[in-house]
Design a protein around this motif. Sequence first.
Motif, PDB file in Angstrom:
ATOM      1  N   SER A  41       0.829  -1.205   0.000  1.00 50.27           N
ATOM      2  CA  SER A  41       0.000   0.000   0.000  1.00 50.27           C
ATOM      3  C   SER A  41       0.861   1.252   0.000  1.00 50.27           C
ATOM      4  N   SER A  42       0.247   2.337  -0.464  1.00 50.28           N
ATOM      5  CA  SER A  42       0.864   3.663  -0.347  1.00 50.28           C
ATOM      6  C   SER A  42      -0.219   4.701  -0.078  1.00 50.28           C
ATOM      7  N   ALA A  43      -1.322   4.277   0.523  1.00 44.58           N
ATOM      8  CA  ALA A  43      -2.451   5.193   0.740  1.00 44.58           C
ATOM      9  C   ALA A  43      -2.917   5.260   2.191  1.00 44.58           C
ATOM     10  N   ILE A  44      -2.251   4.561   3.089  1.00 44.15           N
ATOM     11  CA  ILE A  44      -2.733   4.461   4.462  1.00 44.15           C
ATOM     12  C   ILE A  44      -2.605   5.784   5.214  1.00 44.15           C
ATOM     13  N   HIS A  45      -1.754   6.667   4.751  1.00 48.81           N
ATOM     14  CA  HIS A  45      -1.559   7.961   5.425  1.00 48.81           C
ATOM     15  C   HIS A  45      -2.790   8.874   5.352  1.00 48.81           C
ATOM     16  N   HIS A  46      -3.805   8.471   4.632  1.00 51.21           N
ATOM     17  CA  HIS A  46      -5.052   9.243   4.580  1.00 51.21           C
ATOM     18  C   HIS A  46      -6.053   8.799   5.650  1.00 51.21           C
ATOM     19  N   LEU A  47      -5.696   7.780   6.433  1.00 51.73           N
ATOM     20  CA  LEU A  47      -6.598   7.244   7.454  1.00 51.73           C
ATOM     21  C   LEU A  47      -6.263   7.798   8.832  1.00 51.73           C
ATOM     22  N   THR A  48      -7.266   7.841   9.699  1.00 51.98           N
ATOM     23  CA  THR A  48      -7.033   8.248  11.085  1.00 51.98           C
ATOM     24  C   THR A  48      -6.187   7.185  11.785  1.00 51.98           C
ATOM     25  N   GLY A  49      -5.612   7.541  12.919  1.00 46.80           N
ATOM     26  CA  GLY A  49      -4.786   6.603  13.671  1.00 46.80           C
ATOM     27  C   GLY A  49      -5.522   5.335  14.054  1.00 46.80           C
ATOM     28  N   ASP A  50      -6.753   5.471  14.536  1.00 44.26           N
ATOM     29  CA  ASP A  50      -7.530   4.284  14.916  1.00 44.26           C
ATOM     30  C   ASP A  50      -7.760   3.373  13.721  1.00 44.26           C
ATOM     31  N   HIS A  53      -4.560   1.505  12.671  1.00 43.60           N
ATOM     32  CA  HIS A  53      -4.286   0.362  13.547  1.00 43.60           C
ATOM     33  C   HIS A  53      -5.202  -0.818  13.204  1.00 43.60           C
ATOM     34  N   SER A  54      -6.486  -0.555  13.030  1.00 44.39           N
ATOM     35  CA  SER A  54      -7.403  -1.661  12.720  1.00 44.39           C
ATOM     36  C   SER A  54      -7.113  -2.239  11.333  1.00 44.39           C
ATOM     37  N   LEU A  55      -6.720  -1.401  10.385  1.00 40.67           N
ATOM     38  CA  LEU A  55      -6.370  -1.897   9.051  1.00 40.67           C
ATOM     39  C   LEU A  55      -5.128  -2.788   9.122  1.00 40.67           C
ATOM     40  N   ILE A  68       4.123 -11.001   3.418  1.00 44.86           N
ATOM     41  CA  ILE A  68       4.798  -9.733   3.664  1.00 44.86           C
ATOM     42  C   ILE A  68       3.837  -8.558   3.481  1.00 44.86           C
ATOM     43  N   PHE A  69       3.982  -7.576   4.348  1.00 45.55           N
ATOM     44  CA  PHE A  69       3.231  -6.324   4.256  1.00 45.55           C
ATOM     45  C   PHE A  69       4.232  -5.204   4.026  1.00 45.55           C
ATOM     46  N   CYS A  70       4.061  -4.469   2.930  1.00 45.24           N
ATOM     47  CA  CYS A  70       4.923  -3.341   2.587  1.00 45.24           C
ATOM     48  C   CYS A  70       4.058  -2.095   2.474  1.00 45.24           C
ATOM     49  N   ASN A  71       4.401  -1.081   3.240  1.00 42.51           N
ATOM     50  CA  ASN A  71       3.634   0.154   3.241  1.00 42.51           C
ATOM     51  C   ASN A  71       4.570   1.331   2.998  1.00 42.51           C
ATOM     52  N   LEU A  72       4.474   1.927   1.810  1.00 40.67           N
ATOM     53  CA  LEU A  72       5.205   3.160   1.533  1.00 40.67           C
ATOM     54  C   LEU A  72       4.344   4.278   2.096  1.00 40.67           C
ATOM     55  N   GLU A  73       4.733   4.760   3.263  1.00 42.99           N
ATOM     56  CA  GLU A  73       3.882   5.630   4.060  1.00 42.99           C
ATOM     57  C   GLU A  73       4.417   7.062   4.092  1.00 42.99           C
ATOM     58  N   HIS A  74       3.501   8.005   4.028  1.00 46.16           N
ATOM     59  CA  HIS A  74       3.819   9.410   4.279  1.00 46.16           C
ATOM     60  C   HIS A  74       3.669   9.584   5.783  1.00 46.16           C
ATOM     61  N   VAL A  75       4.775   9.822   6.474  1.00 52.25           N
ATOM     62  CA  VAL A  75       4.782   9.869   7.933  1.00 52.25           C
ATOM     63  C   VAL A  75       5.000  11.292   8.432  1.00 52.25           C
ATOM     64  N   SER A  76       4.721  11.501   9.706  1.00 53.83           N
ATOM     65  CA  SER A  76       4.891  12.842  10.271  1.00 53.83           C
ATOM     66  C   SER A  76       6.356  13.125  10.568  1.00 53.83           C
ATOM     67  N   PRO A  99      -4.693  18.545   2.965  1.00 54.47           N
ATOM     68  CA  PRO A  99      -5.429  18.404   4.232  1.00 54.47           C
ATOM     69  C   PRO A  99      -5.962  16.990   4.478  1.00 54.47           C
ATOM     70  N   SER A 100      -5.947  16.138   3.453  1.00 57.25           N
ATOM     71  CA  SER A 100      -6.435  14.769   3.659  1.00 57.25           C
ATOM     72  C   SER A 100      -5.382  13.875   4.315  1.00 57.25           C
ATOM     73  N   ASN A 101      -4.134  14.346   4.392  1.00 59.01           N
ATOM     74  CA  ASN A 101      -3.085  13.567   5.056  1.00 59.01           C
ATOM     75  C   ASN A 101      -3.320  13.543   6.561  1.00 59.01           C
ATOM     76  N   LYS A 102      -3.244  12.367   7.132  1.00 55.31           N
ATOM     77  CA  LYS A 102      -3.357  12.184   8.580  1.00 55.31           C
ATOM     78  C   LYS A 102      -2.085  11.463   9.028  1.00 55.31           C
ATOM     79  N   LEU A 103      -1.023  12.237   9.135  1.00 55.01           N
ATOM     80  CA  LEU A 103       0.310  11.673   9.317  1.00 55.01           C
ATOM     81  C   LEU A 103       0.559  11.216  10.751  1.00 55.01           C
ATOM     82  N   LEU A 104       1.312  10.138  10.861  1.00 52.50           N
ATOM     83  CA  LEU A 104       1.661   9.547  12.146  1.00 52.50           C
ATOM     84  C   LEU A 104       3.138   9.182  12.097  1.00 52.50           C
TER      85      LEU A 104
END
Length: 139
Positions: A41-50, A53-55, A68-76, A99-104
Amino acid sequence: MLEKRRCVIKRTFANDATVKAIAHNLNQPLPDNGKFDAVVSSAIHHLTGDRKHSLYTEIFQILEPGGIFCNLEHVSSSTPALHEYFLKAIGRTLEQDDPSNKLLDVETQLHWLREIGFTDVDCYWKWLELALIIGLKPN
């Protein structure tokens, strides 16, 4: 932009019978499409923290043992100044920030993956706010 990505994915794998591209709103639980050897995935950074985690838990559940799980993530970034530096590096300003980014932060996400049961969890690559986070499902 998302529709453009879907078209590229479908075009790229159009002649590969081993690949099935499925459009899905990640704010909703994953559909039952069986088990997988890999989830990328490369889209999880648009989701809230909760939801992130559930995803991650749902992804663990659909992976085959050894998968294997690979996540190219936009992080804070750790500071507002570093966030501005990242934006400048990609040719954007604070006013152009998505504004749709929810970075962690990376560490929280690595902790979650380990807590869920993934092994060999690490940030395998990072450049400013872009990070490749990987975890394996044990055999």
